[in-house]
Design an enzyme around this catalytic site. Structure first.
Site, mmCIF file in Angstrom:
data_model
loop_
_atom_site.group_PDB
_atom_site.id
_atom_site.type_symbol
_atom_site.label_atom_id
_atom_site.label_comp_id
_atom_site.label_asym_id
_atom_site.label_seq_id
_atom_site.Cartn_x
_atom_site.Cartn_y
_atom_site.Cartn_z
ATOM 1 N N LYS A 203 0.827 -1.215 0.000
ATOM 2 C CA LYS A 203 0.000 0.000 0.000
ATOM 3 C C LYS A 203 0.866 1.273 0.000
ATOM 4 O O LYS A 203 0.632 2.207 -0.763
ATOM 5 C CB LYS A 203 -0.924 -0.017 1.222
ATOM 6 C CG LYS A 203 -1.632 1.278 1.493
ATOM 7 C CD LYS A 203 -2.571 1.654 0.353
ATOM 8 C CE LYS A 203 -2.862 3.130 0.360
ATOM 9 N NZ LYS A 203 -4.162 3.464 -0.128
ATOM 10 N N CYS A 257 -3.123 11.113 1.334
ATOM 11 C CA CYS A 257 -2.458 9.821 1.100
ATOM 12 C C CYS A 257 -1.096 10.000 0.455
ATOM 13 O O CYS A 257 -0.067 9.701 1.059
ATOM 14 C CB CYS A 257 -3.343 8.988 0.193
ATOM 15 S SG CYS A 257 -5.047 8.959 0.745
HETATM 16 N N1 SAJ Z 1 -1.544 14.757 -9.098
HETATM 17 C C1 SAJ Z 1 -0.654 15.406 -9.936
HETATM 18 N N2 SAJ Z 1 -0.283 14.798 -11.099
HETATM 19 C C2 SAJ Z 1 -0.764 13.565 -11.466
HETATM 20 C C3 SAJ Z 1 -1.658 12.907 -10.599
HETATM 21 C C4 SAJ Z 1 -2.040 13.520 -9.425
HETATM 22 O O1 SAJ Z 1 -0.200 16.521 -9.662
HETATM 23 O O2 SAJ Z 1 -0.376 13.081 -12.531
HETATM 24 C C5 SAJ Z 1 -1.909 15.366 -7.814
HETATM 25 C C6 SAJ Z 1 -3.417 15.622 -7.628
HETATM 26 O O3 SAJ Z 1 -3.798 16.859 -8.167
HETATM 27 C C7 SAJ Z 1 -3.538 15.577 -6.133
HETATM 28 C C8 SAJ Z 1 -2.514 14.523 -5.729
HETATM 29 O O4 SAJ Z 1 -1.612 14.428 -6.808
HETATM 30 O O5 SAJ Z 1 -3.187 16.812 -5.532
HETATM 31 C C9 SAJ Z 1 -3.058 13.169 -5.405
HETATM 32 O O6 SAJ Z 1 -4.164 12.837 -6.213
HETATM 33 P P1 SAJ Z 1 -4.437 11.398 -6.838
HETATM 34 O O7 SAJ Z 1 -5.658 11.478 -7.656
HETATM 35 O O8 SAJ Z 1 -3.227 10.872 -7.512
HETATM 36 O O9 SAJ Z 1 -4.603 10.440 -5.576
HETATM 37 P P2 SAJ Z 1 -5.507 10.475 -4.241
HETATM 38 O O10 SAJ Z 1 -4.682 11.037 -3.143
HETATM 39 O O11 SAJ Z 1 -6.840 11.048 -4.474
HETATM 40 O O12 SAJ Z 1 -5.693 8.885 -4.026
HETATM 41 C C10 SAJ Z 1 -4.542 8.058 -3.935
HETATM 42 C C11 SAJ Z 1 -4.738 6.857 -4.881
HETATM 43 N N3 SAJ Z 1 -3.473 6.149 -4.995
HETATM 44 C C12 SAJ Z 1 -2.915 5.836 -6.195
HETATM 45 O O13 SAJ Z 1 -3.407 6.181 -7.243
HETATM 46 C C13 SAJ Z 1 -1.652 5.045 -6.181
HETATM 47 C C14 SAJ Z 1 -5.834 5.954 -4.363
HETATM 48 O O14 SAJ Z 1 -5.941 4.755 -5.147
HETATM 49 C C15 SAJ Z 1 -5.572 5.568 -2.895
HETATM 50 O O15 SAJ Z 1 -6.597 4.749 -2.367
HETATM 51 C C16 SAJ Z 1 -5.505 6.845 -2.075
HETATM 52 O O16 SAJ Z 1 -4.405 7.629 -2.577
HETATM 53 C C17 SAJ Z 1 -5.289 6.483 -0.620
HETATM 54 O O17 SAJ Z 1 -6.241 6.629 0.140
HETATM 55 O O18 SAJ Z 1 -4.208 5.999 -0.277
#
Ligand code: SAJ
Length: 418
Positions: A203, A257
């Site tokens: 995880k 996360c």
């Molecule tokens: N972000 C970027 N560039 C990207 C992708 C995301 O700048 O290419 C930023 C987003 O704007 C945001 C942050 O990263 O600020 C995180 O967003 P996210 O959509 O990547 O993830 P979370 O935090 O909403 O959810 C993540 C997910 N983990 C993965 O994709 C590996 C989700 O599956 C998990 O369940 C969750 O963390 C968790 O609870 O751990």
């Protein structure tokens, strides 16, 4: 295994409790917040998540879900409480400890305890087991313990809760098998069994993988600005290679996360987790970079005002935990910029939110910080009329820049040196 007690009714606990209840389990959801308990018992929700209200209403209506401030005897206990960071970037496990201690008096032989909260590798073995054994029951013999980390994406929680593959780490084989039974009642994806520490590491690594990749995208964006070229073009064209997947650059990484979990490994292994630390620092440095670019746009303007679009950490959610927008706003205030903030989703914000018109009124630049879909439907000509100076800074690269230019805006994009 028919009665379930879910500790924590947040983004993970509430959807899990409701889905279990609609699948025939008798579920008691427990939360420390009296308002949360009251809201859920009325069939309502206290968080924004598509489809959640319908499921909670159905679960409460069926009589299979109740909420309370105190746990009760059950066959299975889920722990789904936050694991935040302390101010010095250490895992704050006090919610997990508290929730585990709370269930100890109710434990009976044959019970299963499942930790869903993302936790540093070693948590079940070194932290949970000793607490659970205060009941006088031995883990792996009289009671069972498993880690099944949540993997759902905010905004798509209900879909992913059912469709995603799950990894279940058992303290021992029986614990893993018992946990599989309960997840198999609602998970349509594959279920993989392993040991607890492997599941904990899996995880944390999933989120670390994403953080490191986003950091690389952000670094490439900074290089493109220096080269006078466009990150969007570079990423799009590089991604035509079959083994390349450049992520999206942005104002930083927020949420509860991805910006948190990698620190668990840095805390445990500071000498070894070097790339992981650097990636965190790179992503944490993005709000300062965004602020510097906004200040450059406001240079020479007397009593400048910035209109900030978006406070949530990512598009179409109401969650502003660790949002990079919070840091950008703080830094702009420090620099004496008047900041007006709009967000269509966020409720109970510590920062005063304004309607769009008030936000744009007399502003000298727009900084789009969150990729909410609503912003794609703005009418740039209407917006231009309200502003003092027509400058747009799109840090998410989501707007139709030609349209904004045609409306008289000077358009700046994060990662673009053009
Ligand atoms: N972000 C970027 N560039 C990207 C992708 C995301 O700048 O290419 C930023 C987003 O704007 C945001 C942050 O990263 O600020 C995180 O967003 P996210 O959509 O990547 O993830 P979370 O935090 O909403 O959810 C993540 C997910 N983990 C993965 O994709 C590996 C989700 O599956 C998990 O369940 C969750 O963390 C968790 O609870 O751990």
């Amino acid at each position: 295994m028919k009665t379930v007690c879910v500790m924590g009714l947040g983004y993970i606990g509430l959807p899990t409790a409701s889905v279990l209840a609609t699948n025939g389990y008798k579920v008691l959801g427990v939360d420390v917040g009296a308002r949360v308990v009251e809201t859920v018992n009325l069939g309502n929700i206290h968080i924004e998540e598509p489809g959640l209200h319908t499921v909670v209403k159905a679960a409460i209506g069926s009589g299979n879900l109740r909420a309370s401030l105190q746990p009760e005897k059950a066959d299975v206990y889920f722990i789904a409480v936050p694991t935040p960071l302390t101010h010095d970037k250490k895992a704050d496990m006090h919610f997990v400890c508290q929730a585990t201690e709370q269930i100890v008096p109710y434990l009976e032989e044959g019970n299963l305890v499942i930790l869903e909260s993302t936790s540093p590798p070693g948590t079940c073995r070194d932290l949970l087991k000793p607490i659970l054994e205060q009941s006088g029951l031995r883990v792996g013999e009289e009671i069972h313990l498993a880690h099944c980390p949540e993997r759902v994406l905010p905004g798509k929680i209900l879909k992913e809760l059912i469709e995603n593959d799950r990894v279940i780490g058992g303290y021992d084989e029986t614990s893993a098998q018992k946990a599989r039974e309960i997840y198999a009642s609602f998970v349509e994806g594959h279920i993989f069994l392993t040991d607890v520490t492997t599941a904990e590491m899996v995880k944390v690594i999933e989120n670390t993988f994403r953080d490191v990749n986003i950091a690389l995208a952000n670094e490439i964006a900074l290089l493109c600005e220096k080269l006078g070229i466009d990150f969007g073009d570079v990423a799009r064209l590089a991604n035509r290679h079959p083994r390349v997947n450049v992520h999206t650059a942005g104002p930083g990484v927020g949420g509860h996360c991805i910006s948190v979990d990698p620190w668990f490994l840095v805390e445990q292994f500071p000498e070894t987790a070097r790339i992981i630390r650097l990636a965190r620092e790179c992503n944490d440095g993005m709000p300062a970079h965004v602020t510097r670019r906004i200040l450059a746009m406001l240079e020479g303007v007397k009593d400048p005002k910035a209109a900030v679009l978006g406070l949530a950490f990512k598009g179409n959610v109401d969650d502003m935990r660790e949002s990079p927008a919070l840091e950008v706003i703080r830094l702009l205030h420090v620099e004496g910029v008047r900041v007006s903030v709009h967000d269509p989703y966020v409720k109970n914000s510590p920062i005063e939110l304004e309607a769009l018109d008030a936000c744009f009124a007399g502003a000298d630049c727009i900084a789009l910080l969150t990729d909410h879909n609503d912003y794609k439907y703005l009418n740039p000509r209407q917006v231009a009329k309200q502003m003092r100076k027509t400058v747009l800074f799109d840090t998410r690269n989501i707007l139709d820049h030609k349209e904004w230019c045609a409306a008289g805006f000077q358009v700046k994009v994060l990662g673009s040196g053009r």
